[in-house]
Design a protein around this motif. Sequence first.
Motif, mmCIF file in Angstrom:
data_model
loop_
_atom_site.group_PDB
_atom_site.id
_atom_site.type_symbol
_atom_site.label_atom_id
_atom_site.label_comp_id
_atom_site.label_asym_id
_atom_site.label_seq_id
_atom_site.Cartn_x
_atom_site.Cartn_y
_atom_site.Cartn_z
ATOM 1 N N GLN A 173 27.539 42.172 -1.898
ATOM 2 C CA GLN A 173 28.299 41.471 -0.878
ATOM 3 C C GLN A 173 29.499 42.297 -0.434
ATOM 4 O O GLN A 173 29.751 42.480 0.764
ATOM 5 C CB GLN A 173 28.750 40.117 -1.432
ATOM 6 C CG GLN A 173 29.452 39.230 -0.434
ATOM 7 C CD GLN A 173 29.616 37.819 -0.990
ATOM 8 O OE1 GLN A 173 28.671 37.048 -1.092
ATOM 9 N NE2 GLN A 173 30.836 37.489 -1.377
ATOM 10 N N GLU A 219 19.719 39.592 1.487
ATOM 11 C CA GLU A 219 19.706 38.617 0.391
ATOM 12 C C GLU A 219 18.313 38.045 0.169
ATOM 13 O O GLU A 219 17.920 37.764 -0.967
ATOM 14 C CB GLU A 219 20.696 37.492 0.670
ATOM 15 C CG GLU A 219 20.907 36.563 -0.519
ATOM 16 C CD GLU A 219 22.122 35.688 -0.345
ATOM 17 O OE1 GLU A 219 23.018 35.733 -1.211
ATOM 18 O OE2 GLU A 219 22.184 34.956 0.670
ATOM 19 N N LYS A 256 27.308 39.880 8.556
ATOM 20 C CA LYS A 256 27.068 38.869 7.522
ATOM 21 C C LYS A 256 25.745 38.140 7.738
ATOM 22 O O LYS A 256 25.031 37.814 6.780
ATOM 23 C CB LYS A 256 28.227 37.880 7.507
ATOM 24 C CG LYS A 256 28.151 36.856 6.377
ATOM 25 C CD LYS A 256 29.385 35.970 6.365
ATOM 26 C CE LYS A 256 29.313 34.967 5.212
ATOM 27 N NZ LYS A 256 30.520 34.098 5.180
ATOM 28 N N ASN A 274 21.261 36.557 -5.670
ATOM 29 C CA ASN A 274 21.955 36.523 -4.395
ATOM 30 C C ASN A 274 22.915 37.702 -4.301
ATOM 31 O O ASN A 274 23.115 38.437 -5.279
ATOM 32 C CB ASN A 274 22.691 35.196 -4.238
ATOM 33 C CG ASN A 274 21.740 34.014 -4.201
ATOM 34 O OD1 ASN A 274 20.658 34.089 -3.618
ATOM 35 N ND2 ASN A 274 22.131 32.911 -4.838
ATOM 36 N N LEU A 275 23.525 37.891 -3.128
ATOM 37 C CA LEU A 275 24.337 39.091 -2.901
ATOM 38 C C LEU A 275 25.561 39.174 -3.802
ATOM 39 O O LEU A 275 26.081 40.274 -4.032
ATOM 40 C CB LEU A 275 24.785 39.143 -1.433
ATOM 41 C CG LEU A 275 23.669 39.242 -0.392
ATOM 42 C CD1 LEU A 275 24.269 39.351 1.003
ATOM 43 C CD2 LEU A 275 22.757 40.432 -0.676
ATOM 44 N N ASP A 276 26.036 38.032 -4.298
ATOM 45 C CA ASP A 276 27.212 38.039 -5.164
ATOM 46 C C ASP A 276 26.854 38.179 -6.634
ATOM 47 O O ASP A 276 27.702 37.989 -7.505
ATOM 48 C CB ASP A 276 28.041 36.761 -4.950
ATOM 49 C CG ASP A 276 27.256 35.486 -5.264
ATOM 50 O OD1 ASP A 276 26.048 35.591 -5.592
ATOM 51 O OD2 ASP A 276 27.843 34.389 -5.172
ATOM 52 N N GLN A 282 22.754 38.007 4.936
ATOM 53 C CA GLN A 282 22.244 36.778 4.328
ATOM 54 C C GLN A 282 20.780 36.517 4.664
ATOM 55 O O GLN A 282 20.031 36.000 3.846
ATOM 56 C CB GLN A 282 23.111 35.597 4.777
ATOM 57 C CG GLN A 282 24.528 35.641 4.236
ATOM 58 C CD GLN A 282 25.381 34.498 4.751
ATOM 59 O OE1 GLN A 282 25.107 33.913 5.798
ATOM 60 N NE2 GLN A 282 26.431 34.169 4.011
ATOM 61 N N GLU A 305 29.979 44.394 3.256
ATOM 62 C CA GLU A 305 31.168 44.113 4.072
ATOM 63 C C GLU A 305 31.963 45.388 4.334
ATOM 64 O O GLU A 305 32.400 45.636 5.466
ATOM 65 C CB GLU A 305 32.045 43.077 3.371
ATOM 66 C CG GLU A 305 31.471 41.668 3.359
ATOM 67 C CD GLU A 305 32.308 40.703 2.548
ATOM 68 O OE1 GLU A 305 33.323 41.147 1.958
ATOM 69 O OE2 GLU A 305 31.949 39.509 2.471
#
Length: 466
Positions: A180, A198, A190, A208-210, A194, A184
Amino acid sequence: IGAGAGGSSTAFYLQNLLQPPGEPLHKHQLLHPTTITIFDQSDKIGGRCQVFFTTNPADPVNNKPEQEVAVEVGASIFVKINHHLADSAKEFGLKVKKLDDELLAIWDGDEFLFTESSWRFWSILKGLARWGLAPIKLNRLLKKTLDDLLRFYNSQESYTSIYEFSTAHNLHNEASILTQEYLESNGIDKKYAQEVVEVATRVNYGSNLDDIHALGALVTMAANDAQQIEGGNFQIFEGMVAKSGAEVRLKTKIARVRRLKPRHEGEEPQFEVTTTTGQKQIFDYIVLAAPIESTNIDFDISLPPQPKVDYRTIHATFVRGNVNPSYFYAPTSPVRSSTPSAKDFPTHILSTNSRAEFISLSIQARLSNGETITKIFSPEALSKDLLDRLYSNRTWVKHKEWKAYPKLRPIPLAEEEEVVPGVFYVNSFEPLISTMETETIAGKNIARLLRDRIVGHCPVEKKVKR
């Protein structure tokens, strides 16, 4: 210990390094004659690369007899730039099936956000219309990363840790930052992150990306020229084991590995391996080719503390039957006013991190009686209610829950630790990248380290960075 991609490739490349094809082996080059033994608690070679077989009914209209169909459970595909797998398939005479005509769609739980077209140029235009220049920006980042990784194939270097490997191949920056944050900082939109990146990390690593480092995410985006071996990818590793000339002991679980004291001063220690049935055997070197957390082996060799690697549990559900089109195309759907036939469905439906009730649904085989065999990935077991809504009919359902791959969390700055002479760990590479191909890269790297020890060119023991 382990006959999956890592163990079989280590044996294969070690044999090639000790006796290159077509060249005689001069025994005086070795400290002593070398043999390889492979243990695995399973009754099959291939590790997490598994298939099951089912039947495709006879088709009298087209004069086709009943046929056996192999369905990949895990490690389903590899790509053209996976040189070890592609070259081995060719060397072993295996038949490769290309999957480039399979179309995918992105599903958010309510509607399809994007569907590929069989006309590639139209798919590109649709992608640019939805995501602008983000795909082009990401492709530049991907190309640089792949170019750095691919340098391994033209190198003869060996590495004692993933830190050394990632630093030498300019991969440590991507491996030490969450996706994430990485996207960025590189100006990736974004919406594209997503809806595309993702989606890829979810289907390939359940993340997920985080929750995944940028290197893992970039690898998932390198899926062009996808292919698989007809009859099952595991045949590549069967071929590697056969070519290695190793003694293979399947259905044999290891209980203990004990380091023995050298018999004479100046000699390297040996290792006693004990199976759960009490059989004992002495070896000069040990290669652990399975996730250490899952082996339950008693290592009586003063192993240094290993970084904890969590493996993600994934549920794979296989269904033979017919997908219910109404699940995806409700009468009020803004995407399409009429419900399409099942044959018009995308081969792969991948979900965003949204209200979707599964991670992915992919058609594995289309049968002569009109049914399909589909594979659904999900973080939890699917309920009967969901299956009732997803399928208009089901002939059978199979379910498998397993620790499929590690959680690819950012790799911290290196810490110094002592190596254990004579012990090698293939799966220490997995927190960096976890694929069939990268396990063979790890296997070849360890084969090089072993070769240097066996032929007497071992470097002085040193502290290495993890």
